[in-house]
Design a protein around this motif. Structure first.
Motif, PDB file in Angstrom:
ATOM      1  N   THR B  30     -65.580 111.351 -17.946  1.00  0.00           N
ATOM      2  CA  THR B  30     -65.741 111.623 -16.399  1.00  0.00           C
ATOM      3  C   THR B  30     -66.895 111.086 -15.812  1.00  0.00           C
ATOM      4  OG1 THR B  30     -66.835 113.839 -17.022  1.00  0.00           O
ATOM      5  CG2 THR B  30     -64.576 113.901 -16.673  1.00  0.00           C
ATOM      6  N   THR B  31     -67.919 110.713 -16.661  1.00  0.00           N
ATOM      7  CA  THR B  31     -69.302 110.152 -16.070  1.00  0.00           C
ATOM      8  C   THR B  31     -69.345 108.955 -16.723  1.00  0.00           C
ATOM      9  OG1 THR B  31     -70.349 112.158 -15.610  1.00  0.00           O
ATOM     10  CG2 THR B  31     -71.674 110.295 -15.949  1.00  0.00           C
ATOM     11  N   TYR B  32     -69.372 107.802 -16.225  1.00  0.00           N
ATOM     12  CA  TYR B  32     -69.641 106.469 -16.824  1.00  0.00           C
ATOM     13  C   TYR B  32     -70.155 105.705 -15.794  1.00  0.00           C
ATOM     14  CZ  TYR B  32     -64.870 106.179 -14.378  1.00  0.00           C
ATOM     15  OH  TYR B  32     -64.029 106.163 -13.292  1.00  0.00           O
ATOM     16  N   TYR B  33     -70.439 104.408 -16.289  1.00  0.00           N
ATOM     17  CA  TYR B  33     -70.987 103.334 -15.227  1.00  0.00           C
ATOM     18  C   TYR B  33     -70.470 101.904 -15.422  1.00  0.00           C
ATOM     19  CZ  TYR B  33     -75.022 106.574 -14.560  1.00  0.00           C
ATOM     20  OH  TYR B  33     -75.880 107.662 -14.111  1.00  0.00           O
ATOM     21  N   LEU B  34     -70.326 101.421 -14.306  1.00  0.00           N
ATOM     22  CA  LEU B  34     -69.652  99.989 -14.277  1.00  0.00           C
ATOM     23  C   LEU B  34     -70.659  98.942 -14.159  1.00  0.00           C
ATOM     24  CD1 LEU B  34     -66.171 101.389 -12.795  1.00  0.00           C
ATOM     25  CD2 LEU B  34     -66.596 100.262 -15.168  1.00  0.00           C
ATOM     26  N   PHE B  35     -70.553  97.651 -14.499  1.00  0.00           N
ATOM     27  CA  PHE B  35     -71.233  96.819 -14.246  1.00  0.00           C
ATOM     28  C   PHE B  35     -70.703  95.430 -14.215  1.00  0.00           C
ATOM     29  CE2 PHE B  35     -75.067  99.132 -15.871  1.00  0.00           C
ATOM     30  CZ  PHE B  35     -74.485 100.017 -16.607  1.00  0.00           C
ATOM     31  N   TRP B  36     -71.268  94.290 -13.314  1.00  0.00           N
ATOM     32  CA  TRP B  36     -70.562  93.093 -13.423  1.00  0.00           C
ATOM     33  C   TRP B  36     -72.066  92.368 -13.423  1.00  0.00           C
ATOM     34  CZ3 TRP B  36     -66.362  90.562 -12.949  1.00  0.00           C
ATOM     35  CH2 TRP B  36     -65.066  91.130 -12.732  1.00  0.00           C
ATOM     36  N   TYR B  37     -71.676  91.226 -14.480  1.00  0.00           N
ATOM     37  CA  TYR B  37     -72.666  90.223 -14.844  1.00  0.00           C
ATOM     38  C   TYR B  37     -72.291  88.864 -14.619  1.00  0.00           C
ATOM     39  CZ  TYR B  37     -75.223  93.822 -17.514  1.00  0.00           C
ATOM     40  OH  TYR B  37     -76.003  95.142 -17.890  1.00  0.00           O
ATOM     41  N   LYS B  38     -73.290  87.869 -14.556  1.00  0.00           N
ATOM     42  CA  LYS B  38     -72.806  86.656 -14.061  1.00  0.00           C
ATOM     43  C   LYS B  38     -73.379  85.785 -15.523  1.00  0.00           C
ATOM     44  CE  LYS B  38     -73.625  82.779 -11.135  1.00  0.00           C
ATOM     45  NZ  LYS B  38     -74.108  82.364  -9.522  1.00  0.00           N
ATOM     46  N   GLU B  44     -77.706  82.224 -19.654  1.00  0.00           N
ATOM     47  CA  GLU B  44     -78.252  83.679 -19.735  1.00  0.00           C
ATOM     48  C   GLU B  44     -77.319  84.470 -18.918  1.00  0.00           C
ATOM     49  OE1 GLU B  44     -82.338  83.245 -19.953  1.00  0.00           O
ATOM     50  OE2 GLU B  44     -82.815  85.105 -18.862  1.00  0.00           O
ATOM     51  N   LEU B  45     -77.064  85.743 -19.204  1.00  0.00           N
ATOM     52  CA  LEU B  45     -76.249  86.621 -18.275  1.00  0.00           C
ATOM     53  C   LEU B  45     -77.354  87.458 -17.304  1.00  0.00           C
ATOM     54  CD1 LEU B  45     -74.513  87.087 -21.500  1.00  0.00           C
ATOM     55  CD2 LEU B  45     -73.509  88.767 -19.957  1.00  0.00           C
ATOM     56  N   VAL B  46     -76.712  87.377 -16.152  1.00  0.00           N
ATOM     57  CA  VAL B  46     -77.450  87.906 -15.035  1.00  0.00           C
ATOM     58  C   VAL B  46     -76.868  89.243 -14.493  1.00  0.00           C
ATOM     59  CG1 VAL B  46     -78.717  87.484 -12.651  1.00  0.00           C
ATOM     60  CG2 VAL B  46     -78.322  85.703 -14.620  1.00  0.00           C
ATOM     61  N   PHE B  47     -77.769  90.346 -14.289  1.00  0.00           N
ATOM     62  CA  PHE B  47     -76.859  91.538 -13.718  1.00  0.00           C
ATOM     63  C   PHE B  47     -76.702  91.196 -12.142  1.00  0.00           C
ATOM     64  CE2 PHE B  47     -76.573  95.766 -12.892  1.00  0.00           C
ATOM     65  CZ  PHE B  47     -77.362  96.226 -11.610  1.00  0.00           C
ATOM     66  N   LEU B  48     -75.536  91.852 -12.044  1.00  0.00           N
ATOM     67  CA  LEU B  48     -75.132  91.731 -10.447  1.00  0.00           C
ATOM     68  C   LEU B  48     -75.072  93.148  -9.789  1.00  0.00           C
ATOM     69  CD1 LEU B  48     -72.320  88.955 -10.468  1.00  0.00           C
ATOM     70  CD2 LEU B  48     -74.515  88.853  -9.856  1.00  0.00           C
ATOM     71  N   ILE B  49     -74.531  94.013 -10.468  1.00  0.00           N
ATOM     72  CA  ILE B  49     -74.330  95.427  -9.843  1.00  0.00           C
ATOM     73  C   ILE B  49     -73.973  96.584 -10.997  1.00  0.00           C
ATOM     74  CG2 ILE B  49     -71.696  95.265  -9.657  1.00  0.00           C
ATOM     75  CD1 ILE B  49     -72.311  96.726  -6.731  1.00  0.00           C
ATOM     76  N   ARG B  50     -74.443  97.800 -10.593  1.00  0.00           N
ATOM     77  CA  ARG B  50     -74.285  99.182 -11.451  1.00  0.00           C
ATOM     78  C   ARG B  50     -73.501  99.868 -10.722  1.00  0.00           C
ATOM     79  NH1 ARG B  50     -78.178 103.271 -11.935  1.00  0.00           N
ATOM     80  NH2 ARG B  50     -78.011 104.478 -13.641  1.00  0.00           N
ATOM     81  N   ARG B  51     -72.529 100.581 -10.861  1.00  0.00           N
ATOM     82  CA  ARG B  51     -71.842 101.559 -10.214  1.00  0.00           C
ATOM     83  C   ARG B  51     -71.500 102.807 -10.941  1.00  0.00           C
ATOM     84  NH1 ARG B  51     -69.533 101.588  -5.311  1.00  0.00           N
ATOM     85  NH2 ARG B  51     -71.672 100.511  -5.053  1.00  0.00           N
ATOM     86  N   ASN B  52     -71.839 104.262 -10.321  1.00  0.00           N
ATOM     87  CA  ASN B  52     -71.633 105.097 -11.565  1.00  0.00           C
ATOM     88  C   ASN B  52     -70.271 105.619 -10.870  1.00  0.00           C
ATOM     89  OD1 ASN B  52     -71.519 107.752  -9.817  1.00  0.00           O
ATOM     90  ND2 ASN B  52     -73.685 107.149  -9.445  1.00  0.00           N
ATOM     91  N   ALA B  88     -69.125  80.055 -12.698  1.00  0.00           N
ATOM     92  CA  ALA B  88     -70.110  80.509 -14.003  1.00  0.00           C
ATOM     93  C   ALA B  88     -68.723  81.567 -14.508  1.00  0.00           C
ATOM     94  CB  ALA B  88     -71.027  81.498 -13.456  1.00  0.00           C
ATOM     95  N   VAL B  89     -69.193  82.114 -15.488  1.00  0.00           N
ATOM     96  CA  VAL B  89     -68.214  83.161 -16.078  1.00  0.00           C
ATOM     97  C   VAL B  89     -68.785  84.701 -15.799  1.00  0.00           C
ATOM     98  CG1 VAL B  89     -67.293  84.053 -18.373  1.00  0.00           C
ATOM     99  CG2 VAL B  89     -67.848  81.639 -18.241  1.00  0.00           C
ATOM    100  N   TYR B  90     -67.804  85.265 -15.112  1.00  0.00           N
ATOM    101  CA  TYR B  90     -68.166  86.718 -14.804  1.00  0.00           C
ATOM    102  C   TYR B  90     -67.823  87.757 -15.642  1.00  0.00           C
ATOM    103  CZ  TYR B  90     -69.909  84.384 -10.447  1.00  0.00           C
ATOM    104  OH  TYR B  90     -70.472  83.619  -9.438  1.00  0.00           O
ATOM    105  N   PHE B  91     -68.590  88.916 -16.140  1.00  0.00           N
ATOM    106  CA  PHE B  91     -68.274  89.733 -17.060  1.00  0.00           C
ATOM    107  C   PHE B  91     -68.053  90.988 -16.206  1.00  0.00           C
ATOM    108  CE2 PHE B  91     -67.835  87.456 -21.016  1.00  0.00           C
ATOM    109  CZ  PHE B  91     -68.484  86.303 -20.717  1.00  0.00           C
ATOM    110  N   CYS B  92     -67.208  91.951 -16.696  1.00  0.00           N
ATOM    111  CA  CYS B  92     -67.166  93.352 -16.243  1.00  0.00           C
ATOM    112  C   CYS B  92     -67.744  94.168 -17.344  1.00  0.00           C
ATOM    113  CB  CYS B  92     -65.820  93.644 -15.883  1.00  0.00           C
ATOM    114  SG  CYS B  92     -65.557  95.333 -14.884  1.00  0.00           S
ATOM    115  N   ALA B  93     -68.538  95.351 -17.414  1.00  0.00           N
ATOM    116  CA  ALA B  93     -68.605  96.117 -18.343  1.00  0.00           C
ATOM    117  C   ALA B  93     -68.715  97.597 -18.101  1.00  0.00           C
ATOM    118  CB  ALA B  93     -70.117  95.707 -18.831  1.00  0.00           C
TER     119      ALA B  93
END
Lengths: 114, 114
Positions: B30-38, B44-52, B88-93
């Motif tokens: 129920t508690t988790y975090y989502l991210f996008w990286y470029k 080199e992966l670059v952090f874009l956003i974090r969302r809870n 670029a390649v974009y990753f969701c995590a």
């Protein structure tokens, strides 16, 4: 430098050789992660350190892989008796604390096993 | 089991077009975090956003916007008026249970043509 650094950037090893990959995280970052990235794939988790404690090594593919972070800063990923399937980019990342925070990645070490 | 799916392997657009990158996740937490990286061509992966998981408010940062919908387990990323530098390649995590690691999708490769 303020970012995560890794060395060497490129490593060619003959099958059966041992290799050691180094990671210098961002100063003050408690958490350190190692990932393996195969060509065209997303990073796959290998292991995680909180300070010097290795809290999760569930992603290490075999007992040939070993990681340490003895003083809670620099980390080394060691691969013994390298195999061709070990060829990949090895990424190191650090974060303030844990995987719930954004991770800052190094440039990676590209390992080629011939 | 936790999983991140990025169904779009490659997307090609012409500069100034808008483009949306899809991300669908699976988790029982129920508690988790989502991210996008470029990951640009330099690697080199670059952090874009974090969302809870408790914050479903959409976010906009310049030309980037993110749409988080728990009802469909999706966290999509839109680039407005794309530019060549967005290639670029974009990753969701997704952060795993316990927050020890991120689980990455396979990535979406975005080509922006001039």
């Amino acid at each position: 430098g303020a970012g995560v650094s890794q060395s060497p950037r490129y490593k060619v090893a003959k099958r059966g050789q041992d290799v050691a990959l180094r990671c210098d995280p961002i100063s003050g970052h408690v958490s350190l992660f190692w990932y393996q990235q195969a060509l065209g794939q997303g990073p796959e988790f290998l292991t995680y350190f909180q300070n010097e404690a290795q809290l999760d090594k569930s992603g290490l593919p075999s007992d040939r892989f070993f990681a340490e972070r003895p003083e809670g800063s620099v980390s080394t990923l060691k691969i013994q008796r390298t195999q061709q399937e070990d060829s990949a980019v090895y990424l190191c990342a650090s974060s303030i604390s844990g995987g719930n925070y954004e991770q800052y990645f190094g440039p990676g070490t590209r390992l080629t096993v011939t | 089991a936790q999983k991140v799916t990025q169904a779009q392997t490659e997307i090609s657009v012409v500069e100034k077009e808008d483009v949306t990158l899809d991300c669908v996740y699976e988790t029982r937490d129920t508690t988790y975090y989502l991210f996008w990286y470029k990951q640009p061509p330099s690697g080199e992966l670059v952090f874009l956003i974090r969302r809870n998981s408790f914050d479903e408010q959409n976010e906009i940062s310049g030309r980037y916007s993110w749409n988080f919908q728990k009802s469909t387990s999706s966290f999509n990323f839109t680039i407005t008026a794309s530019q060549v530098v967005d290639s670029a390649v974009y990753f969701c995590a997704l952060s795993n249970t316990g927050g020890f690691k991120n689980i990455f999708g396979a990535g979406t490769r975005l080509f922006v043509k001039a």
